[in-house]
Design a protein around this motif. Sequence first.
Motif, short mmCIF file in Angstrom:
data_model
loop_
_atom_site.label_atom_id
_atom_site.label_comp_id
_atom_site.label_asym_id
_atom_site.label_seq_id
_atom_site.Cartn_x
_atom_site.Cartn_y
_atom_site.Cartn_z
N LYS A 29 -78.42 -4.11 13.98
CA LYS A 29 -77.28 -4.06 13.07
C LYS A 29 -76.00 -4.09 13.89
O LYS A 29 -75.85 -3.32 14.85
N ASP A 59 -80.95 -6.00 0.47
CA ASP A 59 -81.23 -4.91 1.39
C ASP A 59 -80.46 -3.67 0.95
O ASP A 59 -79.31 -3.76 0.49
N GLU A 60 -81.07 -2.52 1.05
CA GLU A 60 -80.46 -1.29 0.55
C GLU A 60 -79.10 -1.00 1.18
O GLU A 60 -78.17 -0.54 0.51
N GLU A 61 -78.99 -1.25 2.48
CA GLU A 61 -77.71 -0.99 3.15
C GLU A 61 -76.62 -1.94 2.67
O GLU A 61 -75.45 -1.54 2.54
N LYS A 109 -77.29 -7.64 9.76
CA LYS A 109 -78.53 -6.90 10.03
C LYS A 109 -79.67 -7.89 10.21
O LYS A 109 -79.81 -8.84 9.42
#
Length: 469
Positions: free
Chosen positions: A381, A218-220, A401
Motif C-alpha cells: 500500500k 476493497d474494504e479500505e 494497494k
Amino acid sequence: MADHNTSPEFDVVVIGGGPGGYVAALRAAQLQLRTALVERENLGGICLNWGCIPTKALLHTADTLRRIRHAEALGIRVGPPQVDFTQVMGRSRQVSQRLNRGVTHLLRKAGVTVLMGSAELAGKGRVEVTDTQGTKQSLKAKNTIIATGARARELPMLPFDGKRVWGYREALSAKEVPQTLAVIGAGAIGMEFASFYASLGAKVTVIEAAARVLPASDEEVSAFVQQAMAKEGIRFMTEARLVAAQVGSAGVALSVEQGADRHQIDAECVLVAVGLVGNVQGLGLEKTRVAVDRGCIQAGDWGQTAEPGVYAIGDVAGAPMLAHKASHEGIECVEYIAGQRSGRQPQALIPACVYSHPQSASVGQTEAQARAAGTKVRVGKFPLEGNGKAIAIDEAQGFIKTVFDDVTGQLLGAHLVGPEATELIHGFTLAGTLEATEAELMETVFPHPTLSESMHEAVLAAYGRAIHI
C-alpha cells in the motif's frame, strides 16, 4: 411481413445497439460476415446515451467546479462560480448526441445493415423486426446475438415517476438541482450521482443496505471514499433498510431502519440506484431453449445459450454489468462464430471504475477475497502523499494497494483511490493479462514525475522495498 423466402439473409443479426451490440456488429463486418443490427431506441445504447458517457460529462463539470472553488490554494483568485444548470445538462446531452452520430457513421462505413425497431426471435433462424410504425420484417439469421443490455431496477414502494422518484435517466435530465436528494444504493451509479449533485449544492443522503458503501470494492477503498465524501457534506447511512415511502407533491418521506433505530428522511427527490435487471422481455425467448435466471440470460463460453445459433453478451448475460465487458464479449463471440476461436473461453480481467470524487478503480481480487480463498498473500500500500506529482497538483489524498500471491508472485488484485484512478488501473489490468509477477513489475521503469509512480511503489511495498515511505 415479408415472405420468408424473400427475407434478407444475414450471417449475424445483433439485437441491441449498445457497446456490446454495435462493437459486435462492427467486428462481424470486419470479418466479412453479412451483418444486421436492430436497435429500438438509440445507437450506442444506455451507456452512450443515458449512462457512462453523459454522467462523465456531468462529473467533469463537478470536478471543474471543485477546482475553481479551491483555486486560491494555487494562487489564483476568482469570484464565486455561478452554475447554469440548464447548460450543464445541455452539454451532457450534446456529448451523447455527438457520439451517437459517430456510432451511426461507423456502422454505415462498415456496411452493417441497421434496422430501427424491436426484434423478436421467431424460430428456425429467423428474427422478426417491428419498426416504430408497426411494420414487420422477417430476417434470416444464421446466428443471432442478443445484446439488449439492462435497465434500472425499481423498488416496489418507489416506482419511477419522472418527478420525485428518479432512475438514472431522470437524474440525467433534471431541470434543476433539488435542495435535498436521497440516494438509495451506494454502488457506482448512486455514488457518482451523489457526488455530482452534492458538488452543485444539493444536500445529499445516501442509504445503503450493506455494511459499507461500494460494497464490491476493497474494504479500505470503501472506507476512504466514504470518509472523503462525508467531508464534502454527504450523509451516509449504511446497514440501513428502507421500510416505507410516501411520495407527495413537494417531496418524498422515507422511513429507514438502521439497527434498532428508525429514521425519517425527507427529500425533494429520491434517486433509486439499487442495481440493474436484464432486458429479456419481448424477445420471444419463451419459444426457444434460452434459459433466463434472475432476470439475465444464461450464457456459457463465447456467449452460447442453450438454443443453437443464439448467443447473449453484455449486461443481459449477467454481472459484471460494465460497458467494456460487453464490448470484449461481443468481439470474442463474433470471432467464435467466424471460426477464429475455439475451446474454452479464457477468463478476462475486467477492471471496475467509479468516477465520483474521489475516483476509485480496481481489478482482480480484493485482499479479503484472496484470503478467503486460502491464498497466502503479500499486500502493498502506497499513500499518494508520498508522490511528487500528486503533491504538485494538490491532490495527494488517496492510495494504491496491490495484492500478490506470496508463493508465485502473481498479481491477484489492485485497488486505487484518488486522482485519475480510473485512468491508471489499465496498467495493472495489462500486467495481470500478461501474467506478470512482482519481478517484472519491479523492473518496469515508471516516468517521473507521474501519479503512475505510486503504482510501482505499491508493488515494491508488498515486498518491503518501497522507497518513498
